[in-house]
Design a protein around this motif. Structure first.
Motif, mmCIF file in Angstrom:
data_model
loop_
_atom_site.group_PDB
_atom_site.id
_atom_site.type_symbol
_atom_site.label_atom_id
_atom_site.label_comp_id
_atom_site.label_asym_id
_atom_site.label_seq_id
_atom_site.Cartn_x
_atom_site.Cartn_y
_atom_site.Cartn_z
ATOM 1 N N LYS A 1 0.421 -0.735 0.490
ATOM 2 C CA LYS A 1 0.184 0.317 -0.140
ATOM 3 C C LYS A 1 0.691 1.204 -0.593
ATOM 4 C CE LYS A 1 -3.826 -1.839 1.087
ATOM 5 N NZ LYS A 1 -5.826 -1.322 0.408
ATOM 6 N N GLY A 2 1.540 1.048 0.179
ATOM 7 C CA GLY A 2 3.300 1.957 0.257
ATOM 8 C C GLY A 2 3.253 2.533 -0.699
ATOM 9 N N ASN A 3 3.276 2.019 -2.411
ATOM 10 C CA ASN A 3 3.840 2.188 -3.217
ATOM 11 C C ASN A 3 2.291 2.496 -4.041
ATOM 12 O OD1 ASN A 3 4.739 2.122 -6.054
ATOM 13 N ND2 ASN A 3 5.632 0.285 -5.126
ATOM 14 N N PRO A 4 2.251 3.539 -4.455
ATOM 15 C CA PRO A 4 1.508 4.432 -5.039
ATOM 16 C C PRO A 4 1.404 3.910 -6.512
ATOM 17 C CG PRO A 4 2.483 6.148 -4.460
ATOM 18 C CD PRO A 4 3.445 5.256 -4.153
ATOM 19 N N ALA A 5 2.688 3.713 -6.864
ATOM 20 C CA ALA A 5 2.161 3.258 -8.696
ATOM 21 C C ALA A 5 1.655 1.601 -8.452
ATOM 22 C CB ALA A 5 3.452 3.195 -8.473
ATOM 23 N N PHE A 6 1.273 0.707 -7.412
ATOM 24 C CA PHE A 6 0.192 -0.057 -7.560
ATOM 25 C C PHE A 6 -0.855 -0.172 -7.248
ATOM 26 C CE2 PHE A 6 3.757 -3.157 -5.222
ATOM 27 C CZ PHE A 6 4.801 -3.506 -6.282
ATOM 28 N N TRP A 7 -1.086 1.183 -6.954
ATOM 29 C CA TRP A 7 -2.530 1.220 -6.352
ATOM 30 C C TRP A 7 -3.185 2.760 -7.504
ATOM 31 C CZ3 TRP A 7 -5.348 -2.129 -3.343
ATOM 32 C CH2 TRP A 7 -4.701 -3.274 -2.759
ATOM 33 N N THR A 8 -2.630 3.358 -7.812
ATOM 34 C CA THR A 8 -2.866 4.931 -8.267
ATOM 35 C C THR A 8 -3.500 4.348 -9.548
ATOM 36 O OG1 THR A 8 -1.557 5.912 -6.860
ATOM 37 C CG2 THR A 8 -2.491 6.917 -8.800
ATOM 38 N N ASN A 9 -5.118 4.317 -10.287
ATOM 39 C CA ASN A 9 -5.465 4.731 -11.282
ATOM 40 C C ASN A 9 -5.378 3.020 -11.507
ATOM 41 O OD1 ASN A 9 -6.539 6.597 -11.426
ATOM 42 N ND2 ASN A 9 -4.225 7.408 -11.794
ATOM 43 N N GLY A 10 -5.321 2.753 -10.500
ATOM 44 C CA GLY A 10 -4.731 0.686 -10.886
ATOM 45 C C GLY A 10 -6.626 0.085 -11.352
ATOM 46 N N THR A 11 -6.833 -0.417 -12.393
ATOM 47 C CA THR A 11 -7.893 -1.038 -13.528
ATOM 48 C C THR A 11 -8.053 -2.519 -13.186
ATOM 49 O OG1 THR A 11 -6.724 -1.626 -15.014
ATOM 50 C CG2 THR A 11 -7.964 0.916 -14.753
ATOM 51 N N ILE A 12 -7.257 -3.074 -12.169
ATOM 52 C CA ILE A 12 -7.072 -4.793 -12.235
ATOM 53 C C ILE A 12 -8.561 -4.992 -10.570
ATOM 54 C CG2 ILE A 12 -5.989 -6.974 -12.154
ATOM 55 C CD1 ILE A 12 -4.114 -5.220 -13.451
ATOM 56 N N PRO A 13 -9.169 -5.357 -11.166
ATOM 57 C CA PRO A 13 -10.087 -5.920 -9.667
ATOM 58 C C PRO A 13 -8.909 -6.454 -8.427
ATOM 59 C CG PRO A 13 -10.953 -6.423 -11.764
ATOM 60 C CD PRO A 13 -9.952 -6.283 -11.994
ATOM 61 N N TRP A 14 -9.372 -6.014 -7.625
ATOM 62 C CA TRP A 14 -8.272 -7.084 -6.204
ATOM 63 C C TRP A 14 -9.792 -7.115 -4.811
ATOM 64 C CZ3 TRP A 14 -7.188 -5.346 -0.948
ATOM 65 C CH2 TRP A 14 -6.782 -6.023 -0.511
ATOM 66 N N LEU A 15 -9.878 -8.797 -5.527
ATOM 67 C CA LEU A 15 -10.802 -8.890 -4.367
ATOM 68 C C LEU A 15 -10.418 -9.284 -2.999
ATOM 69 C CD1 LEU A 15 -13.493 -10.524 -4.451
ATOM 70 C CD2 LEU A 15 -13.181 -12.531 -5.629
#
Length: 180
Positions: A22-36
């Motif tokens: 969660k500390g890496n914004p590149a992993f979450w910002t504007n994500g389009t791949i569902p994370w269940l």
């Protein structure tokens, strides 16, 4: 007609989950791949997820894509004290670490697995839930060995269609009763 008994581990290809940093914004910002995650497990067929990750999260962490038409199960959560959340996932997704999903082998309908896991919920919780832990969880070695009935695929589909037809009629009757 003979119904085979198959260990859950042998129903198809199983996937585990993880949480990208969660500390890496590149992993979450504007994500389009569902994370269940368990918070998404509210319906029998999932319409989507609340959270999304990026392709960078898949490339840079242990998260893997799970193909569409998998069956997801919560394996670590306080909710396991009461119920075993199971859902059909009609879209490609990733999972958090509190989830498992199976992509069925070709001779098994994913709806059969989902309804079957719901039908065996009490037995699964009684025989596979870990005792004495701070957060309820499923003991995966016992879960994997749980035997599951598997009729021929045509019979699976016939049974699921009848079941879903009856349940949709019950839902319609409840709606009519509520409106009356």
């Amino acid at each position: 007609m003979t119904w085979e008994r198959v260990a859950l581990r042998d129903l198809g290809r199983w996937f585990g989950g993880a949480t990208p940093s969660k500390g890496n914004p590149a992993f979450w910002t504007n994500g389009t791949i569902p994370w269940l995650s368990p918070k998404d497990m509210g319906s029998e067929v999932l319409p989507g997820t609340q959270d999304f990750i990026t392709a960078e999260a898949i490339a840079g962490s242990s998260v893997r894509l799970v193909p569409a038409n998998s069956v997801a199960v919560v394996v670590r959560s306080g909710i396991l004290e009461r119920t075993l959340p199971v859902a059909l996932v009609p879209f490609e997704t990733t999972l958090n670490q509190d989830m498992k999903a199976v992509v069925p082998r070709e001779d098994i309908d994913p709806r059969w697995i989902a309804w079957g896991l719901r039908a065996f919920e009490r037995d699964l919780l009684r025989t596979t839930r870990k005792a004495g832990t701070t957060v309820a969880s499923i003991e995966m070695p016992r879960f994997n060995l749980f035997e599951f009935p598997v009729p021929p695929v045509a019979e699976q589909r016939r049974i699921v269609e009848i079941l879903e037809d009856h349940l949709s009629r019950l839902d319609a009757a409840e709606r009519q009763l509520a409106s009356a």
